[in-house]
Scaffold this motif. Structure first.
Motif, PDB file in Angstrom:
ATOM      1  N   ALA A 119     -10.930  47.096  62.020  1.00 37.43           N
ATOM      2  CA  ALA A 119      -9.474  47.183  61.918  1.00 37.43           C
ATOM      3  C   ALA A 119      -8.819  45.846  62.217  1.00 37.43           C
ATOM      4  N   ASN A 120      -9.330  45.143  63.227  1.00 36.46           N
ATOM      5  CA  ASN A 120      -8.727  43.849  63.557  1.00 36.46           C
ATOM      6  C   ASN A 120      -8.874  42.860  62.428  1.00 36.46           C
ATOM      7  N   MET A 121     -10.066  42.804  61.818  1.00 37.69           N
ATOM      8  CA  MET A 121     -10.268  41.831  60.747  1.00 37.69           C
ATOM      9  C   MET A 121      -9.445  42.218  59.515  1.00 37.69           C
ATOM     10  N   THR A 122      -9.472  43.509  59.143  1.00 34.96           N
ATOM     11  CA  THR A 122      -8.738  43.934  57.955  1.00 34.96           C
ATOM     12  C   THR A 122      -7.247  43.698  58.126  1.00 34.96           C
ATOM     13  N   ALA A 123      -6.710  44.106  59.298  1.00 34.02           N
ATOM     14  CA  ALA A 123      -5.266  43.968  59.525  1.00 34.02           C
ATOM     15  C   ALA A 123      -4.856  42.506  59.470  1.00 34.02           C
ATOM     16  N   GLY A 124      -5.637  41.658  60.113  1.00 33.00           N
ATOM     17  CA  GLY A 124      -5.285  40.242  60.134  1.00 33.00           C
ATOM     18  C   GLY A 124      -5.240  39.646  58.744  1.00 33.00           C
ATOM     19  N   HIS A 125      -6.271  39.948  57.937  1.00 34.53           N
ATOM     20  CA  HIS A 125      -6.311  39.358  56.603  1.00 34.53           C
ATOM     21  C   HIS A 125      -5.224  39.939  55.698  1.00 34.53           C
ATOM     22  N   THR A 126      -4.886  41.229  55.895  1.00 35.45           N
ATOM     23  CA  THR A 126      -3.808  41.803  55.086  1.00 35.45           C
ATOM     24  C   THR A 126      -2.477  41.138  55.422  1.00 35.45           C
ATOM     25  N   ILE A 127      -2.237  40.920  56.735  1.00 36.22           N
ATOM     26  CA  ILE A 127      -0.985  40.257  57.132  1.00 36.22           C
ATOM     27  C   ILE A 127      -0.896  38.866  56.517  1.00 36.22           C
ATOM     28  N   LEU A 128      -2.009  38.128  56.589  1.00 40.14           N
ATOM     29  CA  LEU A 128      -2.021  36.787  56.000  1.00 40.14           C
ATOM     30  C   LEU A 128      -1.681  36.849  54.519  1.00 40.14           C
ATOM     31  N   TYR A 129      -2.284  37.798  53.825  1.00 39.55           N
ATOM     32  CA  TYR A 129      -2.077  37.913  52.380  1.00 39.55           C
ATOM     33  C   TYR A 129      -0.620  38.229  52.076  1.00 39.55           C
ATOM     34  N   VAL A 130      -0.041  39.206  52.824  1.00 42.33           N
ATOM     35  CA  VAL A 130       1.349  39.607  52.559  1.00 42.33           C
ATOM     36  C   VAL A 130       2.295  38.447  52.838  1.00 42.33           C
ATOM     37  N   LEU A 131       2.099  37.758  53.962  1.00 41.78           N
ATOM     38  CA  LEU A 131       2.984  36.647  54.308  1.00 41.78           C
ATOM     39  C   LEU A 131       2.890  35.529  53.288  1.00 41.78           C
ATOM     40  N   PHE A 132       1.664  35.230  52.855  1.00 42.42           N
ATOM     41  CA  PHE A 132       1.513  34.155  51.890  1.00 42.42           C
ATOM     42  C   PHE A 132       2.107  34.561  50.551  1.00 42.42           C
ATOM     43  N   GLY A 133       1.996  35.874  50.246  1.00 37.38           N
ATOM     44  CA  GLY A 133       2.634  36.362  49.026  1.00 37.38           C
ATOM     45  C   GLY A 133       4.141  36.164  49.079  1.00 37.38           C
ATOM     46  N   LEU A 134       4.731  36.435  50.238  1.00 43.88           N
ATOM     47  CA  LEU A 134       6.174  36.199  50.413  1.00 43.88           C
ATOM     48  C   LEU A 134       6.498  34.727  50.215  1.00 43.88           C
ATOM     49  N   ALA A 135       5.672  33.869  50.803  1.00 44.21           N
ATOM     50  CA  ALA A 135       5.936  32.436  50.703  1.00 44.21           C
ATOM     51  C   ALA A 135       5.884  31.974  49.261  1.00 44.21           C
ATOM     52  N   MET A 136       4.964  32.552  48.462  1.00 42.98           N
ATOM     53  CA  MET A 136       4.815  32.111  47.084  1.00 42.98           C
ATOM     54  C   MET A 136       5.907  32.681  46.177  1.00 42.98           C
ATOM     55  N   SER A 137       6.462  33.859  46.523  1.00 42.45           N
ATOM     56  CA  SER A 137       7.363  34.513  45.587  1.00 42.45           C
ATOM     57  C   SER A 137       8.835  34.220  45.889  1.00 42.45           C
ATOM     58  N   THR A 138       9.118  33.478  46.963  1.00 41.63           N
ATOM     59  CA  THR A 138      10.516  33.135  47.247  1.00 41.63           C
ATOM     60  C   THR A 138      10.743  31.650  46.987  1.00 41.63           C
ATOM     61  N   LEU A 143       9.749  29.681  55.644  1.00 38.78           N
ATOM     62  CA  LEU A 143       9.653  30.506  56.852  1.00 38.78           C
ATOM     63  C   LEU A 143       8.361  31.333  56.867  1.00 38.78           C
ATOM     64  N   PRO A 144       8.125  32.170  55.807  1.00 38.19           N
ATOM     65  CA  PRO A 144       6.840  32.879  55.804  1.00 38.19           C
ATOM     66  C   PRO A 144       5.647  31.944  55.758  1.00 38.19           C
ATOM     67  N   PHE A 145       5.824  30.757  55.130  1.00 39.58           N
ATOM     68  CA  PHE A 145       4.697  29.827  55.085  1.00 39.58           C
ATOM     69  C   PHE A 145       4.341  29.340  56.488  1.00 39.58           C
ATOM     70  N   GLY A 146       5.382  29.062  57.279  1.00 43.52           N
ATOM     71  CA  GLY A 146       5.146  28.665  58.668  1.00 43.52           C
ATOM     72  C   GLY A 146       4.420  29.746  59.436  1.00 43.52           C
ATOM     73  N   PHE A 147       4.844  31.004  59.202  1.00 45.23           N
ATOM     74  CA  PHE A 147       4.179  32.118  59.875  1.00 45.23           C
ATOM     75  C   PHE A 147       2.713  32.211  59.446  1.00 45.23           C
ATOM     76  N   THR A 148       2.469  31.974  58.148  1.00 44.51           N
ATOM     77  CA  THR A 148       1.089  32.024  57.676  1.00 44.51           C
ATOM     78  C   THR A 148       0.223  31.044  58.444  1.00 44.51           C
ATOM     79  N   VAL A 149       0.751  29.836  58.638  1.00 42.64           N
ATOM     80  CA  VAL A 149      -0.026  28.821  59.360  1.00 42.64           C
ATOM     81  C   VAL A 149      -0.264  29.268  60.791  1.00 42.64           C
ATOM     82  N   ALA A 150       0.811  29.785  61.442  1.00 40.01           N
ATOM     83  CA  ALA A 150       0.684  30.201  62.840  1.00 40.01           C
ATOM     84  C   ALA A 150      -0.323  31.338  62.965  1.00 40.01           C
ATOM     85  N   ILE A 151      -0.223  32.321  62.048  1.00 43.83           N
ATOM     86  CA  ILE A 151      -1.094  33.492  62.167  1.00 43.83           C
ATOM     87  C   ILE A 151      -2.529  33.129  61.815  1.00 43.83           C
TER      88      ILE A 151
END
Lengths: 80, 243
Positions: free
Chosen positions: B179-198, B205-213
């Motif tokens: 669960a920890n690995m799946t959740a982490g990678h899903t969050i990364l994917y969603v945040l990076f998707g936000l960064a790419m689509s805005t 902002l989401p790109f910064g979060f991607t780096v932090a996470i």
């Protein structure tokens, strides 16, 4: 015991407790459901299983907390 | 945008089958081989380049990490029994850690994000603890189901509770890592998707979060490998000492 390893130990315990509690309830429910399917006695085993599972989860968490207190006492005795 | 769970799907690269079993080679299998060869290669490099009295950089890393696991095993299993179980537990730690870290490389695959993989690890460990328990204590091992100091009236209730908490161990061990690995990678994917689509104005902002996470994920890779091994030690120690 140095500061870093204490922090790591704390983190490991914090990450454990959540799953420990939920998984026990789930296991109890699944076992109860399976027994119900087998004996055709819906919903009694399921109900009992959920309650026993909750108890098992509490027991697990209680054991972890006992571990922590024992270790704290040991550390304090070493310090004095 | 595509499904955020899309990158967990496994597609075979080379189709193979052996006696009716599907043993196709996929990204996951390759990631596992790479993890195995990194661990093996690292330690072989240390040994091949000569173990010296004044250690080199690589030897220091290997010695510190092995010493760390040795302390852990001795603490939970006991100093007398520790040498028997140390190689097994060290192998688990380094393999899980390598697999978690390989997943952090973009484009690769995290095999620990598959419940099958972690489930097999945890079931193997569970069966091993049962074997150790029966080999050490014989039929006395069933005493683990009755904790000491329980009044006689409570025993019929305590036994199912103890059985459930016993079975919950391998399940929680595997589900936690998965669960920890799946959740982490899903969050990364969603945040990076936000960064790419805005547009860039908001997208930073989401790109910064991607780096932090990403940093957080690397920490979690270490912590989860550590928890997995420490719990293996605790479970083996429990069946050896029986209360």
């Amino acid at each position: 015991m140095n500061k870093g390893s204490e922090f790591r130990r704390g983190l490991s315990i914090a990450f454990r407790l959540g799953t420990e509690l939920t998984v026990a309830v789930m296991i109890g429910a699944v076992m109860g459901y399976a027994l119900d399917r087998y004996f055709n006695s819906k919903p009694w085993f399921l109900a009992a299983g959920v309650i026993l599972g909750g108890a098992a989860g509490c027991l697990n968490v209680y054991r972890v907390s006992k571990e922590i207190t024992v270790e704290n006492d040991k550390d304090q005795n070493n310090g004095v | 945008m595509e499904n955020p769970l899309h990158h967990f799907e496994i597609h075979p690269i080379v189709h193979l089958s052996l006696m009716g079993f599907d043993i196709s080679i996929s990204k996951a299998v390759i990631a596992m081989w790479v993890g195995l060869s990194i661990v093996f290669g690292l330690f072989m490099l240390v040994v091949k380049s000569g173990v010296r009295l004044i250690p080199g950089k690589l030897q220091i890393v290997a010695e510190i990490s092995l010493g760390f696991i040795k302390d852990m095993v001795e603490e939970f299993i006991g100093e007398k029994e520790a040498p028997k179980y140390f190689p097994f537990i060290a192998t688990i730690f380094f393999f899980v850690l390598a697999c978690n870290l390989i997943g952090m490389i973009p484009g690769s695959y995290t095999i620990t994000s598959q419940l099958v993989v972690t489930g097999v690890f945890a079931t193997g460990i569970f069966i091993l603890t049962l074997f150790i328990g029966f080999a050490k204590h014989g039929l006395h091992f069933f005493g683990i189901l009755v904790p000491p100091g329980v009044p006689k009236i409570m025993i019929p209730i305590m036994i199912p509770i103890e059985i459930i908490s016993m079975i919950a161990r391998p399940v929680s061990l595997s589900v936690r890592l998965f669960a920890n690995m799946t959740a982490g990678h899903t969050i990364l994917y969603v945040l990076f998707g936000l960064a790419m689509s805005t547009p860039l104005m908001i997208g930073w902002l989401p790109f910064g979060f991607t780096v932090a996470i990403n940093g957080l994920e690397i920490a979690i890779a270490f912590i989860q490998a550590y928890i997995f091994t420490i719990l293996t030690c605790v479970y083996i120690g429990d069946v050896i000492h029986l209360h």
